[in-house]
Design a protein around this motif. Structure first.
Motif, mmCIF file in Angstrom:
data_model
loop_
_atom_site.group_PDB
_atom_site.id
_atom_site.type_symbol
_atom_site.label_atom_id
_atom_site.label_comp_id
_atom_site.label_asym_id
_atom_site.label_seq_id
_atom_site.Cartn_x
_atom_site.Cartn_y
_atom_site.Cartn_z
ATOM 1 N N VAL A 1063 -21.050 8.976 -21.351
ATOM 2 C CA VAL A 1063 -21.330 9.316 -19.960
ATOM 3 C C VAL A 1063 -22.471 10.317 -19.981
ATOM 4 O O VAL A 1063 -22.372 11.370 -20.642
ATOM 5 C CB VAL A 1063 -20.098 9.930 -19.250
ATOM 6 N N ASP A 1064 -23.568 9.986 -19.282
ATOM 7 C CA ASP A 1064 -24.752 10.844 -19.332
ATOM 8 C C ASP A 1064 -25.350 10.954 -17.929
ATOM 9 O O ASP A 1064 -25.533 9.939 -17.247
ATOM 10 C CB ASP A 1064 -25.778 10.266 -20.302
ATOM 11 N N LEU A 1065 -25.656 12.194 -17.503
ATOM 12 C CA LEU A 1065 -26.273 12.435 -16.213
ATOM 13 C C LEU A 1065 -27.380 13.465 -16.387
ATOM 14 O O LEU A 1065 -27.128 14.571 -16.894
ATOM 15 C CB LEU A 1065 -25.246 12.946 -15.196
ATOM 16 N N LEU A 1073 -24.703 16.481 -17.728
ATOM 17 C CA LEU A 1073 -23.471 16.098 -18.404
ATOM 18 C C LEU A 1073 -23.792 15.071 -19.471
ATOM 19 O O LEU A 1073 -24.566 14.125 -19.230
ATOM 20 C CB LEU A 1073 -22.466 15.511 -17.397
ATOM 21 N N ASN A 1074 -23.206 15.269 -20.679
ATOM 22 C CA ASN A 1074 -23.329 14.280 -21.739
ATOM 23 C C ASN A 1074 -22.029 14.242 -22.515
ATOM 24 O O ASN A 1074 -21.606 15.244 -23.092
ATOM 25 C CB ASN A 1074 -24.496 14.618 -22.672
ATOM 26 N N ASN A 1093 -21.545 17.881 -24.026
ATOM 27 C CA ASN A 1093 -22.708 18.753 -23.946
ATOM 28 C C ASN A 1093 -23.134 18.907 -22.493
ATOM 29 O O ASN A 1093 -22.974 17.983 -21.683
ATOM 30 C CB ASN A 1093 -23.877 18.175 -24.755
ATOM 31 N N SER A 1094 -23.701 20.069 -22.176
ATOM 32 C CA SER A 1094 -24.213 20.307 -20.833
ATOM 33 C C SER A 1094 -25.187 21.477 -20.869
ATOM 34 O O SER A 1094 -25.129 22.336 -21.761
ATOM 35 C CB SER A 1094 -23.071 20.623 -19.857
ATOM 36 N N LYS A 1098 -22.185 25.624 -24.022
ATOM 37 C CA LYS A 1098 -22.453 25.193 -25.381
ATOM 38 C C LYS A 1098 -21.625 23.958 -25.707
ATOM 39 O O LYS A 1098 -20.617 23.686 -25.069
ATOM 40 C CB LYS A 1098 -22.136 26.337 -26.348
ATOM 41 N N PRO A 1099 -22.020 23.194 -26.754
ATOM 42 C CA PRO A 1099 -21.290 21.957 -27.091
ATOM 43 C C PRO A 1099 -19.812 22.220 -27.349
ATOM 44 O O PRO A 1099 -19.427 23.240 -27.942
ATOM 45 C CB PRO A 1099 -22.003 21.457 -28.346
ATOM 46 N N VAL A 1100 -19.000 21.262 -26.909
ATOM 47 C CA VAL A 1100 -17.557 21.327 -27.081
ATOM 48 C C VAL A 1100 -17.125 20.101 -27.876
ATOM 49 O O VAL A 1100 -17.476 18.967 -27.522
ATOM 50 C CB VAL A 1100 -16.829 21.372 -25.725
ATOM 51 N N LEU A 1101 -16.359 20.327 -28.976
ATOM 52 C CA LEU A 1101 -15.843 19.235 -29.802
ATOM 53 C C LEU A 1101 -14.369 19.035 -29.491
ATOM 54 O O LEU A 1101 -13.589 20.003 -29.400
ATOM 55 C CB LEU A 1101 -16.028 19.563 -31.285
ATOM 56 N N ILE A 1102 -13.985 17.783 -29.367
ATOM 57 C CA ILE A 1102 -12.605 17.437 -29.053
ATOM 58 C C ILE A 1102 -12.133 16.429 -30.084
ATOM 59 O O ILE A 1102 -12.769 15.388 -30.294
ATOM 60 C CB ILE A 1102 -12.486 16.839 -27.635
ATOM 61 N N LYS A 1103 -11.035 16.762 -30.759
ATOM 62 C CA LYS A 1103 -10.426 15.870 -31.731
ATOM 63 C C LYS A 1103 -8.938 15.797 -31.444
ATOM 64 O O LYS A 1103 -8.301 16.811 -31.125
ATOM 65 C CB LYS A 1103 -10.663 16.356 -33.167
ATOM 66 N N GLY A 1104 -8.391 14.596 -31.575
ATOM 67 C CA GLY A 1104 -6.975 14.439 -31.310
ATOM 68 C C GLY A 1104 -6.371 13.326 -32.120
ATOM 69 O O GLY A 1104 -7.036 12.330 -32.435
ATOM 70 N N ASN A 1105 -5.080 13.503 -32.475
ATOM 71 C CA ASN A 1105 -4.320 12.490 -33.182
ATOM 72 C C ASN A 1105 -2.992 12.304 -32.468
ATOM 73 O O ASN A 1105 -2.317 13.283 -32.100
ATOM 74 C CB ASN A 1105 -4.071 12.920 -34.637
#
Length: 1397
Positions: A1063-1065, A1073-1074, A1093-1094, A1098-1105
């Motif tokens: 998703v990119d704006l 927004l990215n 990213n925006s 600052k960049p936000v990393l999301i990881k999930g299991n």
């Protein structure tokens, strides 16, 4: 001795008086309060004034004043005489006008019957004009006083010049034997006064009393003395409600003063009378210019050639009113004088059918017979007869001769005219003119409607429709019966005969027997059987309904059964206020009928009905439609749509359209079948479903053979009809496709007066589409006129070059058309009070004018529009000019109304974006008047309004060109693609406006592209949509001046075990927004990796299991950035009746704030009988902030009309409790409602609550209880209650109501008891409770003695805390002759007595 001589004189006078037959009133009440004596003349002064003004807008007034001397003299105690001795119009400067008015008013006496103050009868002289009689009735309305006693208030229905109105008389004082009384009329209750006169339309008569047109007030101050009227001062105000505001707006103010001057001995002599009437206003309104003569008409016609186009409507209006004043010879001479002027002649011929006079109709016939007009004009003239509201016998006599050479328009037009005439004359069928017309129509039917070809069938059908319009038949209906019974006749004729029978009387001999036989004949066509059913149902009887119910139990033909079932069911369920439907609903009952038929409207006959009624506005309506199939066709044979409106209690059958077709099966197959030229999947499937409705075969060819086996019409055929207000006004038929195309185009043009020659269409027509008045009688006896008039002039010229010879074969056509329309519209409205020699009035004139020019060239290729060119030869076009002007009548003419408001100007144009894009600019200029006060009239009534809309070219060019292409192509990945390319340009302009538009999409609508390029600021818009199983994309871009302004994209790609999303704006090169992420799915294991990213963080990393095993979810999620580290771990699993979860969150913000949060949830749902119960709880435990430890337990209990919520919230040391309950129960005998809401926190000493309880028990004995409790703290608690019990036999009523505040109570209780039905004694008590804990009680008994007059006996005692008791015993007797009162009351030990007589 004095009374003796009066008696002798009375006997002598009676001996010389006229016989009772020559007296206006022969009997009256002898016990009248009024003391007018025969042999005396009572002289009065009469002064009236009328004003018309625009309150709140102008200080100008339109006024007239009349003063008169009157004499009223009793001839006998019951019959009086009115004579106007002298009358002056004081508001005129022309003495001759006043003399003429005086001559008319004083010419004759008027005799009237007087009975106990009321004017029972009015006997005017036969030579008095109606308007003079009405003015004298206005005088008598002021003289009439309908009360029985000047000392008592009375409310009654009074009949006078204003109608039958609810009137209240209220005594207002006595001064030296002069009684003053206030009289108020409730004008909204008046009946039989307002009348709508129609001249341009012929809508059914409706009760206009409820139309929101006027707000009226009427009040009088009356003085009487010694049984005589001394003075009556009446004021009457009428405000036109639309556009008014409060007390401001268009007003008519009326005053009437009748003053007694002296009583003199003498006797007036009656001029005689021949008729008796009442005091009501006599309506007789004509719409003509009485001052117009033949020379005036000729001058109007001569001015036509030089007048401005925008003023033609005004000229046409004047011409119509002037022509109405001419006789036949004058009309004929006027017509002959313009034979050498074609355009003026056409103008005259447009006005001729609008005259609606005998002379006008006679001239129309002469012109038709002489061949002076073409066929189209003849048809338009006959079509105009449907708008004649008040036709005469002379018109019928003239026009019925035109039926000997019948044409469609003449049969329908003349029969509609006769129908209107018969609606105004109950005995119309006794008139020779009507009988002759019926004989002519009957002769067209023969003995049984036999016809040899479709043309003859049309004449027979038209004759049947003409008889239907008239609703009468000269014979006994045998011929019509033969028409539908004879199987030698076609279904077209037989069905028309059945339709005619629906309007005939229900009393024809053997009518129902033959119809029942036809309805039950299963070998007969289903259309005929349904038609017979509808005729029977229009005249329901027990035998008919029984036959219908029996047929439905055994009916085997689905077409008949489905229609009858839907028709009867719709009547049962209808919400229509139509009296006929309500009657039918009651007649057939409410028993639910079993549906054993297929009622699919696509395949089987049925009736559909939609109805709605708005009670608040007293308006509603219903739509009915019949769709009828025949066994031999899958296409509906006939259909009908009817709209009936209900307005203020009046049912109006507004319109009905219908038609019948046959023989279209082959045409439908050729067009929409598998090999059809216009074959589309959706249409083809629909046709296929229709064809299969009565067959189990799926092969279309077998069906085609079956339906072509000779059961159908050989060529397409059909007819159509249209009805307005239940009268047939239009009928047309066709045979063959070529006939259908020809008549659908040329017939419509001709019906509107168009004429076409070669490649030209010319149309010029003037019309008066509005011409009517609402007449409201005023207290003066003069009419208040609300008149509206609307005229229009339309000129339409067109040059056309149309080549469509290859349209159906190759899809090619060329169209070049030049259209030059000009339209003028004028609507004038007048509010006036008319005294015939004087009047007051306000007038508004609204004008619309439009004049444009359109030059279009179009080329069609392959069924698609290829090229379109719009030529614009003019730099400026007047799209619309509008104005509204107001004038006021003063000094015998209308003068402009001078407003006190401020004028505002309008000058605005369309934005430059439009002119830069298309080269066109639209501008609005004008003016209006505004006001700073909130109570000023609405904008229309504030002063003149002007508006003009123009279109101007903003550049140098002559045309707008659009090239259009639609093509199909197959793509491997997208399937069959549709591509639309459009190029729009303004060749020769100084600014490049060449714009490109491309639209692409596939047949599955899963792929779409919108691509637009505009030279303006080098703008480009691109939108792409691609939604397939493996890829889903939505992207867009807006560029300006070579740079991206907005760029957005959403994309989702699917792989066997993975999804990738973006998703990119971006806005002006700034990334808003990215999001980029990947989602994995492997054997009940799920994983997500994403980056957000925006520009704003600052960049936000999301990881999930995530993992699912044995119904248990285990999850771990990490969110990290330079400022935040957060992890979420937990489990969730299902339970027997819900689920539970437990999660832990670890967080670290900026390396400074860290901690843990535990979240526990639980949900449980169970059901016990009708009760649903849900338990919800969650617990949030933040380690770093123990004060925000939150625990919530929530229980919900719910069933039908019951809801209970119980919530417990624990927050640190506080526990909050929230309780809510809603309980509602109701049946035919008892209803109860409980609403409770409470909030409390013991630790904080908080308690809030509201408790509402309502209970009612109804039946022979009634009981109710209502309580409202409000609590805001432990100390503040207030309760309001009211309760009652009522028992019927014996009657016993108890009620108590009060307020309880803490320990204080303020209440009142009452009790009333009646021992028996014949017992005239009532025993009661009243209790009072005060906040200071003091109480009081009153006990009483009331017994009635003689019921012929006022006779009551009373006993009562009262006790009160800390006070001495009081008792009263007494009686009161009041008769016409005397009044008596006797009372004894006791206070403590002291007794008092009082007796009066």
């Amino acid at each position: 001795m004095k009374h003796f001589w009066k008696f002798i004189l009375l006997i002598i006078g009676a001996g010389f008086s006229e016989s009772s037959e020559s007296q206006c009133e022969t009997s009256c009440s002898r016990s009248s309060w009024w003391k007018y004596q025969p042999g005396n003349i009572y002289n009065y002064k009469y002064v009236i004034e009328s004003k018309s003004l625009m309150v709140g807008t102008s200080e100008q007034e339109s006024t007239f004043n009349i003063e008169a001397k009157l004499q009223i003299s009793p001839i006998t105690p019951c019959s009086f005489l009115l004579k106007i001795v002298d009358a002056k119009l004081t508001s005129t400067h022309d003495p001759s006008v006043s003399r003429s008015l005086n001559q008319q008013l004083t010419a004759h006496t008027l005799e009237f019957g007087f009975d106990a103050g009321r004017v029972r009868t009015v006997c005017p002289h036969e030579h008095d004009p109606i308007w003079v009689v009405n003015i004298k009735k206005g005088i008598l309305s002021a003289f009439q006083q309908s009360y029985d006693s000047p000392t008592e208030s009375e409310s009654l229905i009074e009949t006078d010049i204003t109608g039958e109105c609810e009137t209240v008389y209220t005594p207002s004082g006595i001064n030296w034997d002069h009684h003053t009384i206030r009289k108020e009329k409730k004008m909204e209750t008046c009946l039989s006064n307002q009348v709508l006169y129609q001249y341009a339309l012929n809508i059914p008569d409706i009760n206009i009393q409820h139309l929101p047109l006027l707000r009226s007030k009427h009040g009088c101050d009356i003085t009487v003395n010694s049984g005589k009227l001394i003075k009556s001062v009446c004021k009457e105000d009428h405000q036109f409600k639309p556009f008014s505001n409060g007390d401001n707006g268009a007003m008519s103010l009326i005053s009437q003063v009748l003053s007694f001057e002296e009583e003199t001995p003498g006797k007036l002599t009656s001029d005689g009378f021949k008729a008796r009437t009442n005091l009501k206003f006599v309506h007789n309104h004509e719409r003509a210019d009485d001052s117009a003569d033949q020379e005036h008409v000729l001058s109007l016609l001569r001015s036509y050639s030089t007048i401005k186009e925008s003023e033609i409507s005004t000229l046409f209006n004047n011409l119509v009113y002037s022509l109405r004043n001419l006789d036949q010879a004058q009309l004929l001479r006027s017509f002959r004088s313009i034979q050498d002027h074609p355009e003026t002649k056409h103008f005259f011929l447009d006005a001729l059918p609008i005259l609606k006079t005998d002379a006008g109709v006679s001239l129309m016939k002469e012109i038709i017979v002489s061949g002076g007009v073409d066929s189209e004009k003849i048809d338009s003239w006959f079509n105009s007869l449907i708008y004649y509201k008040n036709p005469t016998r002379a018109m019928i006599s003239i026009l019925s001769q035109m039926l000997y050479e019948p044409r469609k328009s003449s049969i329908l037009g003349v029969s509609t005219l006769i129908s209107t005439f018969c609606s105004n004359h109950e005995s119309c069928f006794e008139f020779p003119e009507v009988q002759d017309a019926l004989r002519i129509l009957q002769s067209l039917l023969g003995e049984s409607c036999e016809a040899n070809n479709p043309q003859e069938e049309d004449i027979v059908i038209l004759a049947l429709k003409g008889i239907r319009n008239i609703r009468g038949y000269y014979e006994e209906g045998t011929v019509i019966k033969n028409c539908y019974e004879s199987k030698q006749n076609s279904y077209w004729v037989r069905l028309a005969a059945l339709d005619t029978m629906r309007r005939m009387s229900c009393s024809f001999p053997n009518r129902d027997k033959s119809l029942i036989q036809l309805m039950n004949d299963k070998q007969e066509n289903s259309e005929m059987r349904i038609g017979a059913y509808l005729v029977l149902f229009d005249c329901p009887s027990d035998a008919n309904v029984k036959a219908i119910i029996e047929l439905m139990e055994t009916e085997e033909v689905n077409q008949v059964g489905s229609f009858m079932w839907t028709h009867l069911t719709n009547i049962q369920e209808s919400k229509s206020k139509d009296r006929w439907k309500v009657y039918l609903k009651n007649f057939i009952g409410s028993e639910v009928m079993q549906n054993k038929w297929n009622t699919d409207p696509r395949k089987f006959s049925r009736n559909l009905e939609v109805s709605h009624f708005i009670n608040d506005y007293r308006i509603g309506g219903s739509l009915d439609t019949n769709i009828i199939f025949a066994e031999e066709s899958y296409i509906p044979r006939s259909t009908m749509l009817n709209f009936t409106a209900n307005i203020f209690g009046e049912n109006i059958n507004v319109f009905e359209i219908g038609g019948r077709v046959a023989g279209f099966e082959d045409t439908v197959e050729d067009l929409f079948g598998p090999q059809g030229y216009l074959k589309e999947d959706t249409i083809y499937k629909f046709v296929k479903s229709l064809r299969q409705k009565r067959s189990t075969e799926s092969d279309l060819e077998s069906l085609n053979k079956k339906y072509k086996a000779g059961l159908r019409e050989s060529i397409p055929r059909g007819n159509m009809y249209m009805r307005f207000f239940d009268k047939d006004v239009y009928y047309n038929s066709f045979q063959g496709i070529s006939s259908l195309l020809d008549k659908s185009m040329t017939q419509i043009m001709h019906s509107f007066g168009f004429s076409s020659q070669a490649n030209k269409i010319s149309y010029s027509h003037s019309n008066m589409f509005l011409d009517g008045s609402v007449i409201i009688p005023t207290v003066l006896g003069m009419p208040l006129n609300l008149t509206v008039n609307g005229t229009s002039t339309l000129r339409f010229n067109s040059e056309n070059n149309i080549d469509i010879k290859n349209l159906f074969s190759k899809g090619q056509a060329i169209v070049h058309s030049k259209i030059d329309p000009v339209m003028n519209l004028e609507i004038s409205a007048l509010m006036s009070v008319d005294a015939f020699y004087a009047k007051t009035g306000l007038k508004s004139v609204t004008r619309l004018h439009t004049s444009t020019f359109i030059d279009i060239h179009a080329e069609i290729d392959g069924g698609k529009l290829a090229n379109l060119q719009i030529n614009l030869p003019h730099d400026k076009s007047e799209i619309l000019e509008a104005s509204a002007d107001f004038s006021i009548f003063t000094n015998h003419e209308f003068k402009p109304l001078e407003t006190t408001h401020e004028q505002e100007s309008i000058n605005t144009c369309s934005p430059t974006l439009l002119s830069d894009t298309l080269g066109l600019k639209y501008c609005l200029t004008g003016s209006y008047y505004s006001s700073s006060t909130s109570d000023a009239p609405k904008w229309y009534f504030r002063g003149p309004v002007r508006a003009e809309i123009t279109m101007m070219k903003a550049d140098k060019f002559d045309s707008i060109v659009a090239n259009y292409k639609w093509k199909k192509e197959a793509k491997f990945t997208k399937g069959e693609m549709q591509s639309i390319d459009v190029v729009i340009d303004t060749p020769g302009s100084t600014i490049n406006r060449k714009s490109y538009l491309q639209i692409q999409f596939n047949n599955l609508l899963s792929y779409f592209i919108f691509d637009l390029s505009i030279p303006l600021r080098e703008s480009h818009i691109l939108i792409e949509y691609d939604w397939s199983n493996l890829r889903k994309i939505i992207r867009g871009r807006f560029r300006r001046l070579g740079s991206d302004v907005i760029n957005f994209q959403t994309k989702l790609d699917a792989y066997p075990r993975k999804y990738e999303g973006v998703v990119d704006l971006t806005f002006l090169d700034t990334q808003i927004l990215n999001w980029k992420g990947t989602f994995y799915n492997i054997s009940n294991r799920y994983r997500i990796d994403a980056t957000l990213n925006s520009y704003y963080h600052k960049p936000v990393l999301i990881k999930g299991n995530y993992r699912v095993k044995d119904g248990t979810w285990r999850h771990t999620t990490m969110v990290t950035s330079d400022d935040l580290e957060c992890s979420l771990r937990g489990t969730a699993y299902r339970t027997r009746n819900g689920f539970k979860s437990d999660s832990k969150i670890n967080y670290n913000i900026w390396g400074t704030y860290e901690g843990k949060v535990q979240v526990m949830n639980k949900y449980r749902a169970v059901q016990s009988g009708m009760l649903d119960k849900k338990d919800i709880s969650f617990h949030i435990k933040p380690s770093a902030y123990p004060d925000y430890d939150i625990k919530v337990d929530w229980t919900i209990e719910q069933s039908v009309d019951f809801l209970k919520n119980k919530i417990e919230i624990s927050l640190h040391d506080d526990v909050w409790f929230i309780d809510q309950q809603f309980d509602s129960r109701a049946n035919m005998k008892e209803q109860e409602l409980i609403v409770q809401l409470g909030v409390r926190c013991p630790n904080r000493a908080v308690i809030y609550g509201i408790d509402f309880h309502h209970k009612m028990v109804s039946g022979v004995d009634n009981e109710s209880f209502n309580k409202l409790l409000l609590q805001l703290s432990e100390a503040f608690k207030a309760e309001v209650y009211i309760k009652h019990k009522e028992k019927s036999f014996p009657y016993h009523f108890e009620a108590e109501g009060g307020i309880i505040f803490g320990d204080k109570k303020l209440a009142l209780g009452v009790s009333l008891y009646n021992p028996g039905v014949d017992d005239k004694t009532y025993i009661g008590s009243m209790q009072l409770f005060l906040p200071n804990k003091k109480e009081g009680q009153i006990n009483f008994s009331l017994a009635r003695g003689n019921s012929q007059f006022l006779d009551y006996h009373l006993a009562s005692n009262a006790t009160f805390t800390d006070q001495k008791p009081i008792s009263v015993v007494g009686k009161i007797v009041y008769t016409d002759e005397s009044a008596e009162g006797d009372f004894i009351w006791k206070y403590d030990d002291t007794t008092y007595k009082e007796k009066t007589k």
